[in-house]
Design a protein around this motif. Sequence first.
Motif, short mmCIF file in Angstrom:
data_model
loop_
_atom_site.label_atom_id
_atom_site.label_comp_id
_atom_site.label_asym_id
_atom_site.label_seq_id
_atom_site.Cartn_x
_atom_site.Cartn_y
_atom_site.Cartn_z
N PHE A 1 0.84 -1.21 0.00
CA PHE A 1 0.00 0.00 0.00
C PHE A 1 0.87 1.24 0.00
O PHE A 1 1.89 1.31 0.68
CB PHE A 1 -0.90 0.00 1.24
CG PHE A 1 -1.86 1.17 1.30
CD1 PHE A 1 -3.05 1.12 0.61
CD2 PHE A 1 -1.54 2.31 2.03
CE1 PHE A 1 -3.94 2.21 0.65
CE2 PHE A 1 -2.42 3.39 2.08
CZ PHE A 1 -3.62 3.33 1.38
N ASP A 2 0.46 2.24 -0.79
CA ASP A 2 1.18 3.51 -0.86
C ASP A 2 0.20 4.64 -0.54
O ASP A 2 -0.95 4.61 -1.00
CB ASP A 2 1.76 3.70 -2.27
CG ASP A 2 2.54 4.99 -2.40
OD1 ASP A 2 3.75 4.98 -2.10
OD2 ASP A 2 1.92 6.01 -2.80
N ASN A 3 0.63 5.60 0.24
CA ASN A 3 -0.27 6.68 0.66
C ASN A 3 -0.78 7.51 -0.52
O ASN A 3 -1.87 8.10 -0.44
CB ASN A 3 0.44 7.60 1.67
CG ASN A 3 0.61 6.94 3.02
OD1 ASN A 3 -0.19 6.09 3.42
ND2 ASN A 3 1.68 7.28 3.73
N ASP A 4 0.00 7.61 -1.60
CA ASP A 4 -0.42 8.38 -2.76
C ASP A 4 -1.20 7.55 -3.78
O ASP A 4 -2.16 8.03 -4.38
CB ASP A 4 0.80 9.01 -3.44
CG ASP A 4 1.47 10.06 -2.57
OD1 ASP A 4 0.74 10.78 -1.85
OD2 ASP A 4 2.71 10.14 -2.60
N PHE A 5 -0.77 6.31 -3.98
CA PHE A 5 -1.35 5.49 -5.04
C PHE A 5 -2.29 4.39 -4.55
O PHE A 5 -2.86 3.66 -5.35
CB PHE A 5 -0.23 4.86 -5.88
CG PHE A 5 0.60 5.87 -6.61
CD1 PHE A 5 0.11 6.50 -7.74
CD2 PHE A 5 1.87 6.21 -6.17
CE1 PHE A 5 0.86 7.44 -8.43
CE2 PHE A 5 2.64 7.14 -6.85
CZ PHE A 5 2.12 7.78 -7.97
#
Length: 238
Positions: free
Chosen positions: A45-49
């Motif tokens: 998981f990525d905060n932006d994507f």
Amino acid sequence: TMSIMLMEEDHIRLQIIKDGFALDEAYSLASKVDDVIEENITYAFDNDFGYLTACPTNTGTGMRASVMLHLPALEKSRAIGRIAGNLSKLGLTIRGTHGEGTEPKGSLYQLSNQVTLGISEKAAIENLKNITSQLISQEELARERICSNIDIQDSISRSLGILKYAHTITHDEALQLLSNVRLGIVSGQLKDVPLLTIDKLMTDVEPATLMVNSGKNLSAAQRDVARADLLRKALEEV
């Protein structure tokens, strides 16, 4: 109702299927099961994507919400192409019966959200629900226009006759004839044919379903005969 596929296009794919226009119920169950899985497995998981899926087109929420629609009138009036172009501008896509890269069979279309990045799951579902309702309204108006046509009425009656008396019938022909009969039922032309019977037959005539129900590994020719037998028995009192 639920299946979990591993190591397919995505590493984990959770699929919930419900009959009717039950998008909220399907999402609720998917969310609960997802929470259970996430308690035991770490997702990328990525905060932006958002969720980093194996397929880049699913990055973000990772969610595809779909509805299956019977659109015979819009198909016969050749409005599907124009509608598909408009849907893409709204973040949705319309596909064939079995999803991406497939052709519609029996006028069955799959409508899905196309955008998964920059939009929440609930917003995507609400958008899908709103557009689906509009598409249903367009289909109903198209049915009113085309079902007064004598050629359409004749096609519906002939379709029922073939289904009742054929001794061999292919999968694609059966679905098209069942689609015509279904149009006749919902438009009021055929009053003695149960809609639920036709809906069930549209599943039962599928090759895999025929073989599971027969308990045999049937050849294509054997399936065509078995399919015709099934249809005659189901419609013999209609």
